[in-house]
Design a protein around this motif. Sequence first.
Motif, PDB file in Angstrom:
ATOM      1  N   THR A  71     -21.556  85.744  -9.663  1.00  0.00           N
ATOM      2  CA  THR A  71     -22.174  84.680 -10.453  1.00  0.00           C
ATOM      3  C   THR A  71     -21.092  83.805 -11.072  1.00  0.00           C
ATOM      4  OG1 THR A  71     -22.189  85.914 -12.537  1.00  0.00           O
ATOM      5  CG2 THR A  71     -24.090  86.210 -11.047  1.00  0.00           C
ATOM      6  N   LEU A  72     -21.487  82.588 -11.434  1.00  0.00           N
ATOM      7  CA  LEU A  72     -20.573  81.682 -12.115  1.00  0.00           C
ATOM      8  C   LEU A  72     -20.217  82.228 -13.494  1.00  0.00           C
ATOM      9  CD1 LEU A  72     -19.091  78.941 -12.224  1.00  0.00           C
ATOM     10  CD2 LEU A  72     -21.221  77.935 -13.087  1.00  0.00           C
ATOM     11  N   GLY A  73     -21.134  82.929 -14.113  1.00  0.00           N
ATOM     12  CA  GLY A  73     -20.888  83.470 -15.439  1.00  0.00           C
ATOM     13  C   GLY A  73     -19.742  84.457 -15.493  1.00  0.00           C
ATOM     14  N   GLU A  74     -19.376  85.045 -14.357  1.00  0.00           N
ATOM     15  CA  GLU A  74     -18.264  85.999 -14.305  1.00  0.00           C
ATOM     16  C   GLU A  74     -16.919  85.328 -14.073  1.00  0.00           C
ATOM     17  OE1 GLU A  74     -19.451  89.722 -11.922  1.00  0.00           O
ATOM     18  OE2 GLU A  74     -20.851  88.178 -11.233  1.00  0.00           O
ATOM     19  N   VAL A  75     -16.931  84.026 -13.806  1.00  0.00           N
ATOM     20  CA  VAL A  75     -15.693  83.306 -13.518  1.00  0.00           C
ATOM     21  C   VAL A  75     -14.877  83.153 -14.797  1.00  0.00           C
ATOM     22  CG1 VAL A  75     -14.761  81.055 -12.804  1.00  0.00           C
ATOM     23  CG2 VAL A  75     -16.639  82.124 -11.517  1.00  0.00           C
ATOM     24  N   ALA A  76     -13.564  83.268 -14.683  1.00  0.00           N
ATOM     25  CA  ALA A  76     -12.673  83.220 -15.842  1.00  0.00           C
ATOM     26  C   ALA A  76     -12.789  81.899 -16.597  1.00  0.00           C
ATOM     27  CB  ALA A  76     -11.222  83.423 -15.382  1.00  0.00           C
ATOM     28  N   ASP A  77     -12.474  81.931 -17.890  1.00  0.00           N
ATOM     29  CA  ASP A  77     -12.484  80.732 -18.720  1.00  0.00           C
ATOM     30  C   ASP A  77     -11.310  79.831 -18.365  1.00  0.00           C
ATOM     31  OD1 ASP A  77     -14.745  81.550 -20.058  1.00  0.00           O
ATOM     32  OD2 ASP A  77     -13.638  82.490 -21.706  1.00  0.00           O
ATOM     33  N   GLY A  78     -11.433  78.560 -18.784  1.00  0.00           N
ATOM     34  CA  GLY A  78     -10.370  77.591 -18.573  1.00  0.00           C
ATOM     35  C   GLY A  78     -10.899  76.351 -17.897  1.00  0.00           C
ATOM     36  N   PRO A  79     -10.083  75.293 -17.846  1.00  0.00           N
ATOM     37  CA  PRO A  79     -10.484  74.096 -17.099  1.00  0.00           C
ATOM     38  C   PRO A  79     -10.896  74.490 -15.683  1.00  0.00           C
ATOM     39  CG  PRO A  79      -8.453  73.701 -18.300  1.00  0.00           C
ATOM     40  CD  PRO A  79      -8.728  75.170 -18.425  1.00  0.00           C
ATOM     41  N   LEU A  80     -11.945  73.834 -15.186  1.00  0.00           N
ATOM     42  CA  LEU A  80     -12.560  74.273 -13.935  1.00  0.00           C
ATOM     43  C   LEU A  80     -12.635  73.146 -12.916  1.00  0.00           C
ATOM     44  CD1 LEU A  80     -14.302  76.376 -12.295  1.00  0.00           C
ATOM     45  CD2 LEU A  80     -16.297  75.387 -13.460  1.00  0.00           C
ATOM     46  N   LEU A  81     -12.197  73.434 -11.699  1.00  0.00           N
ATOM     47  CA  LEU A  81     -12.488  72.597 -10.543  1.00  0.00           C
ATOM     48  C   LEU A  81     -13.357  73.434  -9.617  1.00  0.00           C
ATOM     49  CD1 LEU A  81      -9.035  70.896  -9.814  1.00  0.00           C
ATOM     50  CD2 LEU A  81     -11.002  69.972 -11.071  1.00  0.00           C
ATOM     51  N   MET A 120     -22.675  72.614 -18.137  1.00  0.00           N
ATOM     52  CA  MET A 120     -22.374  73.132 -19.472  1.00  0.00           C
ATOM     53  C   MET A 120     -20.951  73.677 -19.518  1.00  0.00           C
ATOM     54  SD  MET A 120     -24.401  76.093 -21.641  1.00  0.00           S
ATOM     55  CE  MET A 120     -25.965  75.300 -21.265  1.00  0.00           C
ATOM     56  N   ARG A 121     -20.561  74.373 -18.478  1.00  0.00           N
ATOM     57  CA  ARG A 121     -19.204  74.900 -18.400  1.00  0.00           C
ATOM     58  C   ARG A 121     -18.176  73.759 -18.366  1.00  0.00           C
ATOM     59  NH1 ARG A 121     -15.937  79.215 -16.168  1.00  0.00           N
ATOM     60  NH2 ARG A 121     -13.847  78.362 -16.346  1.00  0.00           N
ATOM     61  N   LEU A 122     -18.448  72.729 -17.582  1.00  0.00           N
ATOM     62  CA  LEU A 122     -17.522  71.595 -17.478  1.00  0.00           C
ATOM     63  C   LEU A 122     -17.402  70.856 -18.810  1.00  0.00           C
ATOM     64  CD1 LEU A 122     -18.584  70.134 -14.008  1.00  0.00           C
ATOM     65  CD2 LEU A 122     -16.597  71.571 -14.509  1.00  0.00           C
ATOM     66  N   ARG A 123     -18.517  70.699 -19.504  1.00  0.00           N
ATOM     67  CA  ARG A 123     -18.481  69.996 -20.783  1.00  0.00           C
ATOM     68  C   ARG A 123     -17.705  70.778 -21.830  1.00  0.00           C
ATOM     69  NH1 ARG A 123     -21.509  70.818 -25.080  1.00  0.00           N
ATOM     70  NH2 ARG A 123     -23.132  71.923 -23.918  1.00  0.00           N
ATOM     71  N   LYS A 124     -17.889  72.084 -21.844  1.00  0.00           N
ATOM     72  CA  LYS A 124     -17.262  72.901 -22.886  1.00  0.00           C
ATOM     73  C   LYS A 124     -15.777  73.146 -22.630  1.00  0.00           C
ATOM     74  CE  LYS A 124     -21.376  75.405 -24.441  1.00  0.00           C
ATOM     75  NZ  LYS A 124     -22.013  76.740 -24.562  1.00  0.00           N
ATOM     76  N   ALA A 157     -18.533  65.708 -13.838  1.00  0.00           N
ATOM     77  CA  ALA A 157     -17.298  65.918 -14.594  1.00  0.00           C
ATOM     78  C   ALA A 157     -17.543  65.735 -16.077  1.00  0.00           C
ATOM     79  CB  ALA A 157     -16.209  64.943 -14.124  1.00  0.00           C
ATOM     80  N   ASP A 158     -16.645  66.310 -16.885  1.00  0.00           N
ATOM     81  CA  ASP A 158     -16.690  65.999 -18.310  1.00  0.00           C
ATOM     82  C   ASP A 158     -16.344  64.525 -18.474  1.00  0.00           C
ATOM     83  OD1 ASP A 158     -13.700  65.716 -19.508  1.00  0.00           O
ATOM     84  OD2 ASP A 158     -13.687  67.156 -17.862  1.00  0.00           O
ATOM     85  N   VAL A 159     -16.755  63.935 -19.564  1.00  0.00           N
ATOM     86  CA  VAL A 159     -16.702  62.478 -19.700  1.00  0.00           C
ATOM     87  C   VAL A 159     -15.288  61.925 -19.715  1.00  0.00           C
ATOM     88  CG1 VAL A 159     -18.943  62.325 -20.832  1.00  0.00           C
ATOM     89  CG2 VAL A 159     -16.887  62.680 -22.217  1.00  0.00           C
ATOM     90  N   ALA A 160     -14.282  62.759 -19.973  1.00  0.00           N
ATOM     91  CA  ALA A 160     -12.909  62.261 -20.088  1.00  0.00           C
ATOM     92  C   ALA A 160     -12.131  62.328 -18.784  1.00  0.00           C
ATOM     93  CB  ALA A 160     -12.163  63.047 -21.167  1.00  0.00           C
ATOM     94  N   THR A 161     -12.684  62.963 -17.757  1.00  0.00           N
ATOM     95  CA  THR A 161     -11.934  63.181 -16.522  1.00  0.00           C
ATOM     96  C   THR A 161     -12.267  62.118 -15.481  1.00  0.00           C
ATOM     97  OG1 THR A 161     -11.835  65.570 -16.906  1.00  0.00           O
ATOM     98  CG2 THR A 161     -11.458  64.807 -14.662  1.00  0.00           C
TER      99      THR A 161
END
Length: 367
Positions: free
Chosen positions: A140-150, A227-231, A348-352
């Motif tokens: 699942t995506l929920g198990e993926v490590a934290d951090g900026p995501l591509l 949600m993950r991309l925004r946070k 994407a998040d709004v700044a990228t």
Amino acid sequence: MNLKERIIRQIEASGPISVADYMAMCLFDRDVGYYTTREPFGKDGDFITAPEISQMFGELIGVWCVNAWRALGAPASFVLCEMGPGRGTLMQDLLRAAGKLSPQFAAAAKIHMVEISDRLRSVQQEKLAAHAERITWTETLGEVADGPLLLIANELFDAIPSRQYVKTNGRFVERMIVADPAGRLFFAAGSGSIEAALLPAGSDVAPEGSIFEIAPARSALMQEIAMRLRKQRGAALLFDYGHLQPGFGDTLQALSRHESVDVLHIPGAADLTTHVDFHSLAQAARHEGCKTNAMTQGDFLIAMGILDRAGALGRDKSPEFQERIRADVERLAGPDQMGTLFKVLCVADVATHTFPFERSEAGTQGN
């Protein structure tokens, strides 16, 4: 007991089943589901995906990933994730191209592969053995490590089950699957309806028998990604066949050995899909505070330089090899083949900044 017999038993015990439930059983049943028991990809399978057609597809996505990583500020550590990675071909080509373009990108990437099939995971592990120490597999995506995501996904959303509603006696009711005494499956109109607000414009004048497809599970996954991309910042690149605007039509199809077959004939023996409503996915992502943009696969690949890459691959090669490269480009990007049918949605998040979407495709914002 085969899957068709189990489906008929369930219908006899509990009543008609939805198209979404039928798709889920056929595709993901742990014992006899299509994706859990079969080898669907390649010339010997049931269909060929873009990464299997040519290395150029994955290579150009690798170039996009490096650009997006730089747009994030070239973080020293980030997550590179592929969902539904097939045989691992896309990731293999992506890593090769990105590593040549930017060794720093390769060093910073924490690679995650989201795969629910144990069989496909084994195929991926063999294909990507050279990168084994750098890759983490999850379900699942929920198990993926934290951090900026591509995040990359090719032909992921089309296999997520969708519901169908058919216009019957002036109202849209859910399309169900029932069985007759002889054990034959067929479609029938159910009693459950859908909120009018969820239907596209023109539903009141749509003819009897019109079908509307909606996939809440797809929107839910899109919301999770956004949600993950925004946070935590990042961008997602999502390829699939579908439409940029909502509408009516029955796109449920079954594919076996590269040929269309009856979707109810042999449950579990063929790939089942429906076209992806990119408009709904974009709405779900924007609801979570992300920006979205979309274009056809052909426009994306041309903007990323597929013609130049094809020229480089064919340089000093035989006429036969050059013709094969030309045919691959036409199949991936040509308007009469995958180039127009397949779309790519960038979230994407709004700044990228996400080249090439924000360079020339502002007119498709929100489509």
